[in-house]
Design a protein around this motif. Sequence first.
Motif, PDB file in Angstrom:
ATOM      1  N   LYS A  43       0.771  -1.275  -0.006  1.00  0.00           N
ATOM      2  CA  LYS A  43       0.018   0.066   0.034  1.00  0.00           C
ATOM      3  C   LYS A  43       0.797   1.397   0.034  1.00  0.00           C
ATOM      4  O   LYS A  43       0.446   2.327  -0.347  1.00  0.00           O
ATOM      5  N   GLY A  73      16.675  -2.626  13.643  1.00  0.00           N
ATOM      6  CA  GLY A  73      18.301  -2.632  13.781  1.00  0.00           C
ATOM      7  C   GLY A  73      19.023  -3.529  12.788  1.00  0.00           C
ATOM      8  O   GLY A  73      20.426  -3.393  12.805  1.00  0.00           O
ATOM      9  N   GLY A  83      19.501  -6.608  13.555  1.00  0.00           N
ATOM     10  CA  GLY A  83      20.466  -7.741  14.162  1.00  0.00           C
ATOM     11  C   GLY A  83      19.972  -9.016  14.077  1.00  0.00           C
ATOM     12  O   GLY A  83      18.640  -9.249  13.735  1.00  0.00           O
ATOM     13  N   GLU A 100      -0.875   0.618  -3.749  1.00  0.00           N
ATOM     14  CA  GLU A 100      -2.099  -0.213  -4.133  1.00  0.00           C
ATOM     15  C   GLU A 100      -2.535  -0.848  -2.630  1.00  0.00           C
ATOM     16  O   GLU A 100      -1.452  -1.627  -2.172  1.00  0.00           O
ATOM     17  N   TRP A 109      -0.663  -4.932  10.464  1.00  0.00           N
ATOM     18  CA  TRP A 109      -1.990  -5.103   9.980  1.00  0.00           C
ATOM     19  C   TRP A 109      -2.399  -6.488   9.540  1.00  0.00           C
ATOM     20  O   TRP A 109      -3.635  -6.702   9.135  1.00  0.00           O
ATOM     21  N   LEU A 118      14.116   3.428  17.490  1.00  0.00           N
ATOM     22  CA  LEU A 118      15.645   3.246  17.277  1.00  0.00           C
ATOM     23  C   LEU A 118      16.079   4.736  16.957  1.00  0.00           C
ATOM     24  O   LEU A 118      15.666   5.302  16.253  1.00  0.00           O
ATOM     25  N   GLY A 122       8.511   2.897  14.948  1.00  0.00           N
ATOM     26  CA  GLY A 122       8.028   1.582  14.288  1.00  0.00           C
ATOM     27  C   GLY A 122       7.216   1.011  15.242  1.00  0.00           C
ATOM     28  O   GLY A 122       6.963   1.114  16.456  1.00  0.00           O
ATOM     29  N   TYR A 125       6.454  -3.331  16.707  1.00  0.00           N
ATOM     30  CA  TYR A 125       6.602  -4.744  16.850  1.00  0.00           C
ATOM     31  C   TYR A 125       5.200  -5.462  16.506  1.00  0.00           C
ATOM     32  O   TYR A 125       4.275  -4.919  17.285  1.00  0.00           O
ATOM     33  N   GLY A 172       9.351  -8.549  16.663  1.00  0.00           N
ATOM     34  CA  GLY A 172      10.507  -7.868  16.803  1.00  0.00           C
ATOM     35  C   GLY A 172      11.734  -8.662  16.185  1.00  0.00           C
ATOM     36  O   GLY A 172      12.648  -8.288  16.512  1.00  0.00           O
ATOM     37  N   HIS A 173      11.598  -9.772  15.736  1.00  0.00           N
ATOM     38  CA  HIS A 173      12.563 -10.536  15.127  1.00  0.00           C
ATOM     39  C   HIS A 173      12.445 -10.831  13.627  1.00  0.00           C
ATOM     40  O   HIS A 173      12.915 -11.710  13.017  1.00  0.00           O
TER      41      HIS A 173
HETATM   42  C1  LIG Z   1      12.931  -0.306  16.636  1.00  0.00           C
HETATM   43  C2  LIG Z   1      12.807  -1.599  15.928  1.00  0.00           C
HETATM   44  C3  LIG Z   1      13.821  -2.252  15.873  1.00  0.00           C
HETATM   45  C4  LIG Z   1      13.811  -3.656  15.255  1.00  0.00           C
HETATM   46  N1  LIG Z   1      15.175  -4.391  15.260  1.00  0.00           N
HETATM   47  C5  LIG Z   1      15.112  -5.732  14.641  1.00  0.00           C
HETATM   48  C6  LIG Z   1      16.260  -6.336  14.633  1.00  0.00           C
HETATM   49  O1  LIG Z   1      17.405  -5.870  15.085  1.00  0.00           O
HETATM   50  N2  LIG Z   1      16.077  -7.495  14.064  1.00  0.00           N
HETATM   51  C7  LIG Z   1      15.094  -8.153  13.381  1.00  0.00           C
HETATM   52  O2  LIG Z   1      15.092  -9.451  12.954  1.00  0.00           O
HETATM   53  N3  LIG Z   1      13.919  -7.545  13.639  1.00  0.00           N
HETATM   54  C8  LIG Z   1      13.789  -6.369  13.968  1.00  0.00           C
HETATM   55  N4  LIG Z   1      12.676  -5.576  14.240  1.00  0.00           N
HETATM   56  C9  LIG Z   1      11.582  -6.152  13.693  1.00  0.00           C
HETATM   57  C10 LIG Z   1      11.448  -5.982  12.197  1.00  0.00           C
HETATM   58  O3  LIG Z   1      11.418  -4.862  11.858  1.00  0.00           O
HETATM   59  C11 LIG Z   1       9.815  -6.478  11.984  1.00  0.00           C
HETATM   60  O4  LIG Z   1       9.865  -8.065  12.449  1.00  0.00           O
HETATM   61  C12 LIG Z   1       9.898  -6.927  10.386  1.00  0.00           C
HETATM   62  O5  LIG Z   1      10.208  -5.610   9.796  1.00  0.00           O
HETATM   63  C13 LIG Z   1       8.501  -7.334  10.183  1.00  0.00           C
HETATM   64  O6  LIG Z   1       8.299  -7.427   8.421  1.00  0.00           O
HETATM   65  P1  LIG Z   1       7.064  -7.436   7.984  1.00  0.00           P
HETATM   66  O7  LIG Z   1       7.331  -7.566   6.527  1.00  0.00           O
HETATM   67  O8  LIG Z   1       6.189  -8.546   8.785  1.00  0.00           O
HETATM   68  O9  LIG Z   1       6.275  -6.045   8.213  1.00  0.00           O
HETATM   69  P2  LIG Z   1       6.380  -4.536   7.585  1.00  0.00           P
HETATM   70  O10 LIG Z   1       7.799  -4.308   7.448  1.00  0.00           O
HETATM   71  O11 LIG Z   1       5.672  -3.801   8.499  1.00  0.00           O
HETATM   72  O12 LIG Z   1       5.573  -4.890   6.309  1.00  0.00           O
HETATM   73  C14 LIG Z   1       4.005  -4.973   6.166  1.00  0.00           C
HETATM   74  C15 LIG Z   1       3.700  -4.230   4.996  1.00  0.00           C
HETATM   75  O13 LIG Z   1       2.472  -4.582   4.723  1.00  0.00           O
HETATM   76  C16 LIG Z   1       2.054  -3.504   3.985  1.00  0.00           C
HETATM   77  N5  LIG Z   1       0.460  -3.438   4.263  1.00  0.00           N
HETATM   78  C17 LIG Z   1      -0.475  -3.578   5.412  1.00  0.00           C
HETATM   79  N6  LIG Z   1      -1.538  -3.836   4.917  1.00  0.00           N
HETATM   80  C18 LIG Z   1      -1.758  -3.714   3.623  1.00  0.00           C
HETATM   81  C19 LIG Z   1      -2.544  -3.795   2.777  1.00  0.00           C
HETATM   82  N7  LIG Z   1      -4.028  -3.914   3.298  1.00  0.00           N
HETATM   83  N8  LIG Z   1      -2.469  -3.616   1.360  1.00  0.00           N
HETATM   84  C20 LIG Z   1      -1.111  -3.775   0.884  1.00  0.00           C
HETATM   85  N9  LIG Z   1      -0.070  -3.707   1.751  1.00  0.00           N
HETATM   86  C21 LIG Z   1      -0.406  -3.593   3.002  1.00  0.00           C
HETATM   87  C22 LIG Z   1       2.557  -2.224   4.842  1.00  0.00           C
HETATM   88  O14 LIG Z   1       2.314  -1.113   4.292  1.00  0.00           O
HETATM   89  C23 LIG Z   1       3.991  -2.724   4.979  1.00  0.00           C
HETATM   90  O15 LIG Z   1       4.819  -2.278   4.129  1.00  0.00           O
HETATM   91  C24 LIG Z   1      12.782  -4.166  14.776  1.00  0.00           C
HETATM   92  C25 LIG Z   1      11.566  -3.495  14.717  1.00  0.00           C
HETATM   93  C26 LIG Z   1      11.705  -2.251  15.441  1.00  0.00           C
HETATM   94  C27 LIG Z   1      10.344  -1.380  15.113  1.00  0.00           C
END
Ligand SMILES: Cc1cc2nc3c(=O)[nH]c(=O)nc-3n(C[C@H](O)[C@H](O)[C@H](O)COP(=O)(O)OP(=O)(O)OC[C@H]3O[C@@H](n4cnc5c(N)ncnc54)[C@H](O)[C@@H]3O)c2cc1C
Length: 368
Positions: A39, A52, A54, A173, A206, A227, A299, A301, A325-326
């Motif tokens: 989106k 981060g 890590g 989208e 989400w 962070l 951001g 978790y 957070g992983h």
């Molecule tokens: C401060 C901080 C430090 C962190 N440090 C670490 C670390 O050191 N090591 C580690 O492994 N992890 C770390 N994490 C965790 C890591 O960032 C997340 O676990 C990871 O990014 C999750 O990825 P994701 O793809 O599930 O989520 P996201 O990156 O949030 O991606 C989900 C995507 O779905 C999209 N989306 C949602 N709804 C819709 C919809 N209806 N239609 C289309 N798109 C949609 C969103 O726009 C988003 O881009 C950290 C997180 C934070 C906040």
Amino acid sequence: MSRNVSIIGGGVIGLVTGLSLARSTADSGTDYQVEIIEKEERVGNQSTAVAGYGIRTVYRHPVNLYLAQKGLQFWSTLSETSETGFRRNGYLFLTNDDEMSSTLQRERTRQISNGFPAEIRTPVDPGEFSTEEINRYRTGLFSPVSAVSDSARTIESIRHLCEQSGVRIRTGEEVTDIEDEGTQCRLETTESTEWADTVVNAAGVWADEIAQLTGETLPVEASARKLAVLERTVDPEMPLVVDVDTGFYMLPGHDNTLYAGGDFRHERADESYSRLLKQYGSEAYDGISDAPLDELRAGYYAMTPSRVPIIERTGNIVHVCGFSGHGFMQAPGAASVVKRMILPDETNVLREELLSSDRTLSVTDIQF
Ligand SMILES: Cc1cc2nc3c(=O)[nH]c(=O)nc-3n(C[C@H](O)[C@H](O)[C@H](O)COP(=O)(O)OP(=O)(O)OC[C@H]3O[C@@H](n4cnc5c(N)ncnc54)[C@H](O)[C@@H]3O)c2cc1C
């Protein structure tokens, strides 16, 4: 045969899953047409942009241990051909508390029994782990195989590999409705109506909203995290340091700047957070007190009660979420589990009941 897979979410989970599925086309005899629907105007712009980067091996639950091992292998192999900034600097867990010292001793035993090297230091001497001064602590658990990567370069590499492997990435989208019609799923987006053989819900915090479109719910809750990027150059080989007594952590970030964070039960990303960060941080590292703040990234978790992610298939929909957070480190392992749930005749090493949303797990994993 050709099968369409639509992945909702272009964070690290959606991207690595897309890449893994597209690459399996050659081996499986099926042509997987993979689309990522995001989106935001660009991929990796939510939690994935804040992390981060890590990669740790210190976990308690077998699922997290398995995913960590897969993550280390994948990110390490990728760094041989892509400039991701992957470095095996290790993780250093520090405590001055008696009970926590015993816990770290037990965690060392668990690490070793799971095949990961781990060392205990009592006490931890200043300067031992980096040319920067880490303060003296009663006990330290050092995990030398754990690693750090560079966020922007890693995501750019994965995005590029997705495109090279034929994954179609659609940004700007939003998916607004899903109907599992038995043989296929109907997807409504802000741009079109379309059908997919399989839909992957990789929507991060989400994910529950996406599940609700199909009449399901997922126990995934958003927890606000920050962070800080500080104007202080640190040793590029400094380990990721965690003060387990306060939750403060720090690591070398891009261009060897200092990254630091911690929960401190503080919701707002403002001046008061930076003050708390420096107050807790100076117990571990004196150099943080006068380091100017360059940027405070906020951001979320996506938390599950056990801190173990959910990867489950219901009909034609696979949910992959709750990374607590992983998500960066666990993305490659999770992607391989999703792939095996989708490809015919494949089985997963991890038992489905450990990954399902209605499980009851006896172990809650280590969180910071
Ligand atoms: C401060 C901080 C430090 C962190 N440090 C670490 C670390 O050191 N090591 C580690 O492994 N992890 C770390 N994490 C965790 C890591 O960032 C997340 O676990 C990871 O990014 C999750 O990825 P994701 O793809 O599930 O989520 P996201 O990156 O949030 O991606 C989900 C995507 O779905 C999209 N989306 C949602 N709804 C819709 C919809 N209806 N239609 C289309 N798109 C949609 C969103 O726009 C988003 O881009 C950290 C997180 C934070 C906040």
